[in-house]
Design a protein around this motif. Structure first.
Motif, PDB file in Angstrom:
ATOM      1  N   ASP A 139      -2.084   7.276  -1.059  1.00  0.00           N
ATOM      2  CA  ASP A 139      -3.415   7.646  -1.544  1.00  0.00           C
ATOM      3  C   ASP A 139      -3.950   6.572  -2.490  1.00  0.00           C
ATOM      4  O   ASP A 139      -3.430   6.391  -3.589  1.00  0.00           O
ATOM      5  N   HIS A 140      -4.978   5.866  -2.025  1.00  0.00           N
ATOM      6  CA  HIS A 140      -5.674   4.879  -2.858  1.00  0.00           C
ATOM      7  C   HIS A 140      -7.156   5.276  -2.880  1.00  0.00           C
ATOM      8  O   HIS A 140      -7.890   4.999  -1.926  1.00  0.00           O
ATOM      9  N   LEU A 198       0.823  -1.202   0.000  1.00  0.00           N
ATOM     10  CA  LEU A 198       0.000   0.000   0.000  1.00  0.00           C
ATOM     11  C   LEU A 198       0.862   1.259   0.000  1.00  0.00           C
ATOM     12  O   LEU A 198       0.504   2.279  -0.580  1.00  0.00           O
ATOM     13  N   ARG A 199       2.005   1.177   0.672  1.00  0.00           N
ATOM     14  CA  ARG A 199       2.878   2.337   0.843  1.00  0.00           C
ATOM     15  C   ARG A 199       4.031   2.350  -0.152  1.00  0.00           C
ATOM     16  O   ARG A 199       4.935   3.177  -0.042  1.00  0.00           O
ATOM     17  N   ALA A 200       4.020   1.450  -1.120  1.00  0.00           N
ATOM     18  CA  ALA A 200       5.175   1.302  -2.003  1.00  0.00           C
ATOM     19  C   ALA A 200       5.523   2.600  -2.721  1.00  0.00           C
ATOM     20  O   ALA A 200       6.700   2.971  -2.822  1.00  0.00           O
ATOM     21  N   GLY A 201       4.527   3.287  -3.228  1.00  0.00           N
ATOM     22  CA  GLY A 201       4.800   4.532  -3.940  1.00  0.00           C
ATOM     23  C   GLY A 201       5.441   5.566  -3.038  1.00  0.00           C
ATOM     24  O   GLY A 201       6.409   6.241  -3.426  1.00  0.00           O
ATOM     25  N   ALA A 242     -15.415   3.395   0.144  1.00  0.00           N
ATOM     26  CA  ALA A 242     -14.196   3.109   0.903  1.00  0.00           C
ATOM     27  C   ALA A 242     -12.962   3.524   0.102  1.00  0.00           C
ATOM     28  O   ALA A 242     -12.863   3.257  -1.092  1.00  0.00           O
ATOM     29  N   PHE A 243     -12.027   4.179   0.782  1.00  0.00           N
ATOM     30  CA  PHE A 243     -10.762   4.607   0.176  1.00  0.00           C
ATOM     31  C   PHE A 243      -9.654   4.335   1.192  1.00  0.00           C
ATOM     32  O   PHE A 243      -9.900   3.772   2.261  1.00  0.00           O
ATOM     33  N   TYR A 244      -8.421   4.693   0.847  1.00  0.00           N
ATOM     34  CA  TYR A 244      -7.323   4.550   1.798  1.00  0.00           C
ATOM     35  C   TYR A 244      -6.391   5.742   1.633  1.00  0.00           C
ATOM     36  O   TYR A 244      -5.791   5.937   0.579  1.00  0.00           O
ATOM     37  N   LEU A 245      -6.267   6.539   2.684  1.00  0.00           N
ATOM     38  CA  LEU A 245      -5.473   7.762   2.648  1.00  0.00           C
ATOM     39  C   LEU A 245      -4.687   7.883   3.943  1.00  0.00           C
ATOM     40  O   LEU A 245      -5.251   7.824   5.032  1.00  0.00           O
ATOM     41  N   LEU A 283       0.465  10.498   9.724  1.00  0.00           N
ATOM     42  CA  LEU A 283      -0.956  10.655  10.009  1.00  0.00           C
ATOM     43  C   LEU A 283      -1.639   9.299   9.973  1.00  0.00           C
ATOM     44  O   LEU A 283      -1.287   8.440   9.152  1.00  0.00           O
ATOM     45  N   PRO A 284      -2.641   9.096  10.840  1.00  0.00           N
ATOM     46  CA  PRO A 284      -3.395   7.844  10.795  1.00  0.00           C
ATOM     47  C   PRO A 284      -4.184   7.743   9.503  1.00  0.00           C
ATOM     48  O   PRO A 284      -4.517   8.743   8.863  1.00  0.00           O
ATOM     49  N   ALA A 285      -4.452   6.507   9.130  1.00  0.00           N
ATOM     50  CA  ALA A 285      -5.185   6.256   7.888  1.00  0.00           C
ATOM     51  C   ALA A 285      -6.642   6.693   8.007  1.00  0.00           C
ATOM     52  O   ALA A 285      -7.263   6.590   9.059  1.00  0.00           O
ATOM     53  N   ARG A 286      -7.180   7.160   6.892  1.00  0.00           N
ATOM     54  CA  ARG A 286      -8.614   7.399   6.745  1.00  0.00           C
ATOM     55  C   ARG A 286      -9.098   6.525   5.608  1.00  0.00           C
ATOM     56  O   ARG A 286      -8.418   6.363   4.596  1.00  0.00           O
TER      57      ARG A 286
END
Length: 301
Positions: free
Chosen positions: A233-234, A44-47, A287-290, A168-171
């Protein structure tokens, strides 16, 4: 210190899932399931990690980096990304778990070196390096300042220490997503922060520390060289692996925080975990991931 210890809170990236703090015997631990989960988390954090690696390359210079350590590497995803940024360097994944290190070797096709070390007791096993990466690991050691000082001591002259902490925590849902009271994630984060403080207090040798990371790096004898934050950012709609990751995160939070949440928030959490419901995290279209990953750097003169 192991990547499976990196799963307690939401500082810097998605640490929402719980870990055993040593209470689960290694023989009884499902390392395959944990490794798969950690791999999705790191993917998820690769970029963001690759972008951070390129920043470190600019600070240090490729030709000056012969040996890279990823301390608390888990299954080696981030170490593999660093190997791509520093192709001429020996990159070594360092972890206390031999099972996760074996996963790192397999995953990298032998590109990565691996080193088993139980930190902080075995800092002296690390050897010298030109670049040390430590991602959300130092906060799992009782004396964070002593940990940074030990890592600094492993740097060659001119070497760089990069510590990914805070952020920052994920949203992953809107403030009001149609279940329960708005602000559900903020309340979850508050409960998680309390749990994190308890975890820190219970660590062996726990030492209170104002977490000013550049100042702590300076006290470790290094010269701070900058702090940057990288976005993870997904956007919606999420791919199935990310949804599965969030479902696993929320399942762990349900286990961790059930007693700290009120009945309405527990019901909301249960609804999000319902696997076949359209309101569940596995199916909802909103649902997203930020998140955001902050990296603090410092150089040994």
């Amino acid at each position: 210190m192991s990547a499976h210890q990196h799963q307690h809170h939401a500082h810097g990236h998605s640490h929402g899932h719980g870990h055993s703090h040593g209470h689960v015997p290694a023989a009884d631990f499902d390392w395959d399931a944990l490794a798969a989960h950690l791999e999705v988390e790191a993917d998820l954090r690769a970029g963001a990690v690759t972008e951070a690696g390129r920043w470190l390359l600019g600070l240090r210079g490729d030709g000056a980096v012969r040996r890279v350590l990823d301390v608390g590497s888990g299954p080696g995803v981030i170490a593999g990304l660093l190997a791509e940024v520093f192709p001429a360097a020996e990159v070594v994944a360092v972890d206390q778990s031999t099972a996760l290190l074996e996963r790192a070797r397999t995953r990298s096709g032998g590109r990565l070196g691996t080193q088993q070390a139980d930190l902080p007791a075995e800092f002296d096993k690390l050897g010298e390096a030109d670049l040390i990466w430590s991602g959300n690991a130092v906060h799992h050691l009782g004396d964070q300042q002593a940990a940074l000082t030990s890592l600094a001591g492993a740097l060659r002259p001119g070497g760089l220490l990069a510590v990914a902490e805070s952020g920052l925590p994920a949203r992953y849902l809107p403030r009001d997503f149609g279940l329960g009271r708005p602000g559900f994630q903020a309340r979850m984060d508050a409960a998680q922060e309390d749990g994190f403080s308890t975890m820190r207090a219970e660590l062996p040798g726990s030492t209170a520390e104002i977490e000013d990371w550049p100042a702590m790096l300076g006290r470790a004898g290094l010269t701070p060289t900058g702090t940057r934050t990288f976005l993870v950012d997904h956007p919606a709609p999420l791919a199935a692996p990310v949804r599965g990751y969030l479902h696993a995160q929320l399942t762990r939070r349900r286990d961790q925080l059930a007693e700290q949440l009120d009945a309405e928030d527990r019901a909301t959490l249960d609804a999000l975990l319902a696997e076949d419901a359209p309101t569940g995290i596995l199916r909802r279209p909103d649902a997203f991931y930020l998140s955001a990953m902050t990296v603090h750097t410092a150089r040994r003169d």
